[in-house]
Design an enzyme around this catalytic site. Structure first.
Site, PDB file in Angstrom:
ATOM      1  N   GLU A 143      -4.442  28.440  18.240  1.00 24.88           N
ATOM      2  CA  GLU A 143      -6.004  27.939  18.189  1.00 24.88           C
ATOM      3  C   GLU A 143      -6.576  28.432  16.978  1.00 24.88           C
ATOM      4  O   GLU A 143      -7.259  27.500  16.354  1.00 24.88           O
ATOM      5  CB  GLU A 143      -6.592  28.527  19.582  1.00 24.88           C
ATOM      6  CG  GLU A 143      -6.113  27.737  20.663  1.00 24.88           C
ATOM      7  CD  GLU A 143      -4.879  28.275  21.519  1.00 24.88           C
ATOM      8  OE1 GLU A 143      -4.165  28.900  20.785  1.00 24.88           O
ATOM      9  OE2 GLU A 143      -4.613  27.744  22.541  1.00 24.88           O
ATOM     10  N   GLY A 147      -1.889  24.672  23.947  1.00 23.85           N
ATOM     11  CA  GLY A 147      -1.816  23.984  25.666  1.00 23.85           C
ATOM     12  C   GLY A 147      -0.704  23.787  25.853  1.00 23.85           C
ATOM     13  O   GLY A 147      -0.369  24.182  27.329  1.00 23.85           O
TER      14      GLY A 147
HETATM   15  C1  LIG Z   1     -13.292  27.810  23.625  1.00 24.91           C
HETATM   16  C2  LIG Z   1     -12.310  26.749  22.830  1.00 24.91           C
HETATM   17  C3  LIG Z   1     -11.057  26.809  23.618  1.00 24.91           C
HETATM   18  C4  LIG Z   1     -10.083  25.831  23.054  1.00 24.91           C
HETATM   19  C5  LIG Z   1      -8.915  25.447  24.079  1.00 24.91           C
HETATM   20  C6  LIG Z   1      -7.824  26.543  23.718  1.00 24.91           C
HETATM   21  C7  LIG Z   1      -6.538  26.157  24.385  1.00 24.91           C
HETATM   22  C8  LIG Z   1      -5.791  25.065  23.827  1.00 24.91           C
HETATM   23  C9  LIG Z   1      -5.804  24.561  22.524  1.00 24.91           C
HETATM   24  C10 LIG Z   1      -5.002  23.148  22.036  1.00 24.91           C
HETATM   25  O1  LIG Z   1      -4.117  22.928  22.679  1.00 24.91           O
HETATM   26  S1  LIG Z   1      -5.449  22.639  20.472  1.00 24.91           S
HETATM   27  C11 LIG Z   1      -4.334  21.635  19.995  1.00 24.91           C
HETATM   28  C12 LIG Z   1      -3.198  22.474  19.372  1.00 24.91           C
HETATM   29  N1  LIG Z   1      -1.966  21.678  19.264  1.00 24.91           N
HETATM   30  C13 LIG Z   1      -1.275  21.913  17.992  1.00 24.91           C
HETATM   31  O2  LIG Z   1      -1.796  22.439  17.128  1.00 24.91           O
HETATM   32  C14 LIG Z   1      -0.123  20.874  17.554  1.00 24.91           C
HETATM   33  C15 LIG Z   1      -0.369  19.713  16.775  1.00 24.91           C
HETATM   34  N2  LIG Z   1       0.681  18.854  16.745  1.00 24.91           N
HETATM   35  C16 LIG Z   1       1.702  19.104  15.934  1.00 24.91           C
HETATM   36  O3  LIG Z   1       1.936  20.446  15.379  1.00 24.91           O
HETATM   37  C17 LIG Z   1       2.908  18.109  15.864  1.00 24.91           C
HETATM   38  O4  LIG Z   1       2.501  16.778  16.161  1.00 24.91           O
HETATM   39  C18 LIG Z   1       3.880  18.574  16.775  1.00 24.91           C
HETATM   40  C19 LIG Z   1       3.770  18.753  18.083  1.00 24.91           C
HETATM   41  C20 LIG Z   1       4.922  19.560  16.156  1.00 24.91           C
HETATM   42  C21 LIG Z   1       4.945  17.089  16.498  1.00 24.91           C
HETATM   43  O5  LIG Z   1       5.362  16.834  15.395  1.00 24.91           O
HETATM   44  P1  LIG Z   1       5.802  15.397  15.421  1.00 24.91           P
HETATM   45  O6  LIG Z   1       6.021  15.445  13.883  1.00 24.91           O
HETATM   46  O7  LIG Z   1       6.911  15.059  16.194  1.00 24.91           O
HETATM   47  O8  LIG Z   1       4.680  14.399  15.565  1.00 24.91           O
HETATM   48  P2  LIG Z   1       3.412  14.086  14.693  1.00 24.91           P
HETATM   49  O9  LIG Z   1       3.806  13.020  13.597  1.00 24.91           O
HETATM   50  O10 LIG Z   1       2.798  15.168  13.997  1.00 24.91           O
HETATM   51  O11 LIG Z   1       2.326  13.535  15.837  1.00 24.91           O
HETATM   52  C22 LIG Z   1       2.553  11.985  16.334  1.00 24.91           C
HETATM   53  C23 LIG Z   1       1.295  11.536  16.555  1.00 24.91           C
HETATM   54  O12 LIG Z   1       0.455  12.557  17.594  1.00 24.91           O
HETATM   55  C24 LIG Z   1      -0.746  13.048  16.905  1.00 24.91           C
HETATM   56  N3  LIG Z   1      -0.833  14.313  17.663  1.00 24.91           N
HETATM   57  C25 LIG Z   1      -0.161  15.398  17.657  1.00 24.91           C
HETATM   58  N4  LIG Z   1      -0.545  16.530  18.103  1.00 24.91           N
HETATM   59  C26 LIG Z   1      -1.727  15.793  18.695  1.00 24.91           C
HETATM   60  C27 LIG Z   1      -2.756  16.594  19.492  1.00 24.91           C
HETATM   61  N5  LIG Z   1      -2.486  17.932  19.982  1.00 24.91           N
HETATM   62  N6  LIG Z   1      -3.859  16.003  19.963  1.00 24.91           N
HETATM   63  C28 LIG Z   1      -3.870  14.479  19.637  1.00 24.91           C
HETATM   64  N7  LIG Z   1      -2.976  13.903  19.046  1.00 24.91           N
HETATM   65  C29 LIG Z   1      -1.856  14.755  18.346  1.00 24.91           C
HETATM   66  C30 LIG Z   1      -0.564  13.075  15.572  1.00 24.91           C
HETATM   67  O13 LIG Z   1      -1.649  12.849  15.219  1.00 24.91           O
HETATM   68  C31 LIG Z   1       0.364  11.641  15.428  1.00 24.91           C
HETATM   69  O14 LIG Z   1      -0.581  10.556  15.643  1.00 24.91           O
HETATM   70  P3  LIG Z   1      -0.619   9.194  14.872  1.00 24.91           P
HETATM   71  O15 LIG Z   1      -0.542   9.589  13.260  1.00 24.91           O
HETATM   72  O16 LIG Z   1       0.640   8.677  15.483  1.00 24.91           O
HETATM   73  O17 LIG Z   1      -1.831   8.320  15.196  1.00 24.91           O
END
Ligand SMILES: CCCCCCC/C=C/C(=O)SCCNC(=O)CCNC(=O)[C@H](O)C(C)(C)COP(=O)(O)OP(=O)(O)OC[C@H]1O[C@@H](n2cnc3c(N)ncnc32)[C@H](O)[C@@H]1OP(=O)(O)O
Length: 303
Positions: free
Chosen positions: A179, A154
């Site tokens: 995704e 996203g």
């Molecule tokens: C027909 C179906 C259509 C579907 C829609 C298609 C379009 C879009 C889809 C999406 O966007 S799906 C989401 C995809 N996102 C990811 O894969 C990214 C995931 N996150 C990461 O890779 C990493 O967090 C980061 C962005 C590289 C940052 O890394 P960093 O080490 O700095 O932080 P973290 O320790 O990983 O995360 C901190 C904290 O935030 C939470 N978190 C991270 N990403 C998300 C998210 N996308 N949604 C909700 N929460 C997220 C992570 O779990 C940590 O939480 P806590 O442990 O602190 O509670």
């Protein structure tokens, strides 16, 4: 543009009063850090900080939803409101989109908005995501993405909707549509945007593999336009903005619309079907399990 007014109406219909009231400073302005003339007075909301410079007609819009600028419903709504406010203020011709969170531009959809949530909430959430894409992809403003952190899924949608993208040269700041790695798929309008940017074969491969490109590869495939040292991202974005603003607005806007209207119209024609498809897909037990497992893995990474 008729389309823009249609999108504008939809954005207003989307807004809920509390989203406007909760901790926002919408309409209120505060002096920007470092003072400056009244062209430097900041405004925005709890999750979006807007630093307008009336003298140049350029505003910097910072995503401020720590820790990773996950696209919550509130952040999506506040981004649309802030962009609409700038589009309605003829002082402004361009917006630089960047992150106020370290190391991350935007982590994509806030997975807690679709994990374990009821279909009605998922539908409302997806409409907000559609709205943000329509608002940015068709914006009359010049939008430059100053990508100063990781930019998956996203987050990449936001960057792809901009007119150009400047990425910090840090191998940890990967960008792409990953995704499939979560067990989900990009919607057709996101696929179309990818194809419009990096071409069909590159998109076909990158979408299926869920590729997250490090800066050098993102530049090579055409996903970003410039890769610069991290401390030069904002200044480079400003220079790029100046290049675009050297073109008369009306001619540029008509050309942008000519290039993008067909892609946007495809979503506008089938917006409800797209929403229903999203809801029925993400609410499947198998998809919910996959998303929960992915969230769990993210949470465990910190341990
Ligand atoms: C027909 C179906 C259509 C579907 C829609 C298609 C379009 C879009 C889809 C999406 O966007 S799906 C989401 C995809 N996102 C990811 O894969 C990214 C995931 N996150 C990461 O890779 C990493 O967090 C980061 C962005 C590289 C940052 O890394 P960093 O080490 O700095 O932080 P973290 O320790 O990983 O995360 C901190 C904290 O935030 C939470 N978190 C991270 N990403 C998300 C998210 N996308 N949604 C909700 N929460 C997220 C992570 O779990 C940590 O939480 P806590 O442990 O602190 O509670």
């Amino acid at each position: 543009m008729a389309l823009a007014s249609g999108v504008r109406f939809a954005a207003r219909a989307l807004l809920r009063p509390w989203a406007l009231l909760r901790g926002t400073t919408l309409g209120r302005t505060e002096p920007a850090a470092g003072g400056g003339g009244d062209g430097a007075r900041r405004f925005g909301s709890q999750r979006v900080l807007v630093e307008p410079d009336a003298a140049s007609g350029v505003a910097v819009m910072k995503l401020r939803n720590p820790p990773v600028n996950a696209l919550s419903l509130e952040l999506l709504t506040e981004l649309v409101i802030s962009l609409e406010k700038l589009e309605n203020d003829k002082t402004f011709r361009g917006v630089i989109l960047t992150s106020d969170c370290p190391r991350v531009f935007c982590a994509g959809l806030d997975l807690t908005e679709i994990c374990g949530r009821n279909p009605a909430h998922c539908a409302e959430y997806w409409k907000a995501m559609q709205e943000l894409w329509l608002r940015t992809y068709l914006s009359s403003l010049v939008l430059v993405a100053a990508i100063n952190g990781a930019c998956p899924a996203g987050g990449c949608i936001i960057a792809l909707s901009c007119d150009c993208r400047v990425l910090a040269d840090n191998p940890k700041y990967r960008i792409g549509l990953n995704e499939t790695l979560l067990g989900i798929i990009a919607p057709f309008w996101l696929k179309d945007t990818y194809v419009n940017t990096i071409g069909h074969r590159a998109s076909e491969q990158a979408l299926q593999l869920g590729s997250l490109f490090p800066p050098a590869e993102a530049l090579q495939v055409g996903l970003v336009d410039q890769v610069v040292p991290e401390d030069q991202v904002q200044s480079t974005a400003l220079s790029e903005m100046a290049r675009w603003l050297a073109v008369p607005d009306h001619a540029r806007q008509l050309t942008k619309n000519m290039m993008r209207k067909a892609t946007a119209d495809r979503l506008l024609r089938q917006r409800d079907a797209d929403t229903q498809n999203f809801v029925s897909f993400v609410c499947r037990d198998s998809i919910q399990k996959s998303l929960q497992a992915y969230l769990e893995k993210l949470r465990q990474r910190k341990g």
